[in-house]
Enzyme design. Structure first.
Site, PDB file in Angstrom:
ATOM      1  N   CYS A 170      48.528  33.529  34.066  1.00 31.25           N
ATOM      2  CA  CYS A 170      48.403  32.972  35.410  1.00 31.25           C
ATOM      3  C   CYS A 170      47.268  31.933  35.389  1.00 31.25           C
ATOM      4  CB  CYS A 170      48.104  34.091  36.408  1.00 31.25           C
ATOM      5  SG  CYS A 170      46.433  34.767  36.278  1.00 31.25           S
ATOM      6  N   GLU A 188      44.775  39.813  29.858  1.00 25.98           N
ATOM      7  CA  GLU A 188      44.027  38.756  29.175  1.00 25.98           C
ATOM      8  C   GLU A 188      42.536  38.845  29.461  1.00 25.98           C
ATOM      9  OE1 GLU A 188      47.739  36.549  30.857  1.00 25.98           O
ATOM     10  OE2 GLU A 188      46.648  38.406  31.254  1.00 25.98           O
ATOM     11  N   CYS A 205      43.812  33.453  34.449  1.00 26.51           N
ATOM     12  CA  CYS A 205      43.691  33.799  33.031  1.00 26.51           C
ATOM     13  C   CYS A 205      43.670  32.556  32.158  1.00 26.51           C
ATOM     14  CB  CYS A 205      44.818  34.738  32.622  1.00 26.51           C
ATOM     15  SG  CYS A 205      44.680  36.367  33.401  1.00 26.51           S
ATOM     16  N   HIS A 217      43.534  41.724  34.698  1.00 27.32           N
ATOM     17  CA  HIS A 217      44.723  41.347  33.944  1.00 27.32           C
ATOM     18  C   HIS A 217      44.462  41.623  32.465  1.00 27.32           C
ATOM     19  CE1 HIS A 217      46.440  38.273  37.053  1.00 27.32           C
ATOM     20  NE2 HIS A 217      46.032  39.395  37.626  1.00 27.32           N
TER      21      HIS A 217
END
Length: 149
Positions: free
Chosen positions: A83, A55, A86, A53
């Site tokens: 999410c 992040e 993260c 992801h």
């Protein structure tokens, strides 16, 4: 030092992710002195990695820059509510402030769903600012998914 948003750069990373066929999410990490030390967009498909992801990638690069697994005093700008995975990584990295754009009612982990920072097991809670350039982030995400339906 006065506040300067870095959401425009996060949106640029999100657009680049969309161009690669990835879900358009972008993230930028800013050091306490105001330098952008990392920027990334989603790369889960490209890297065949469910943890890639925006992040996570940005945090990894920022930690490498800092020479530490922790980022005290750093800010993270991300176009979509993180999410749970993260959100936990942001906490583990001890990020000082989280700025995000669009809310994520389906998979969010900050204000929606798991609400990671509300759990007593969460050892560090960043300052959270939501809705930064939310309309632009939402438009980008809606357009991306509309093209695939």
């Amino acid at each position: 030092m006065s506040f300067r948003s870095h959401m425009a750069q996060a949106l640029t990373e999100a657009r680049a992710a969309a161009a690669r066929g990835e879900v358009p999410v972008g993230a930028v990490v800013v050091a306490p002195d105001g330098r952008v030390v990392a920027a990334a967009g989603n790369r889960t498909r490209e890297l065949n990695d469910p943890t890639a992801h925006a992040e996570i990638l940005a945090l990894r690069a920022a930690c490498a820059d800092a020479g530490s697994e922790r980022l005290p005093g750093h800010d993270l700008y991300v176009t979509l509510e993180p999410c749970p995975m993260c959100a936990a990584a942001i906490s583990f990295a001890r990020v000082a402030r989280l700025y995000y754009g669009a809310a994520d009612p389906k998979s969010g982990g900050v204000a929606q769903g798991a609400r990671v920072y509300a759990h007593p097991q969460c050892h560090h809670v960043p300052e959270v600012y939501d809705g930064i350039a939310a309309a632009e982030a939402e438009t980008l995400l809606r357009g991306f998914f509309a093209e695939r339906r």
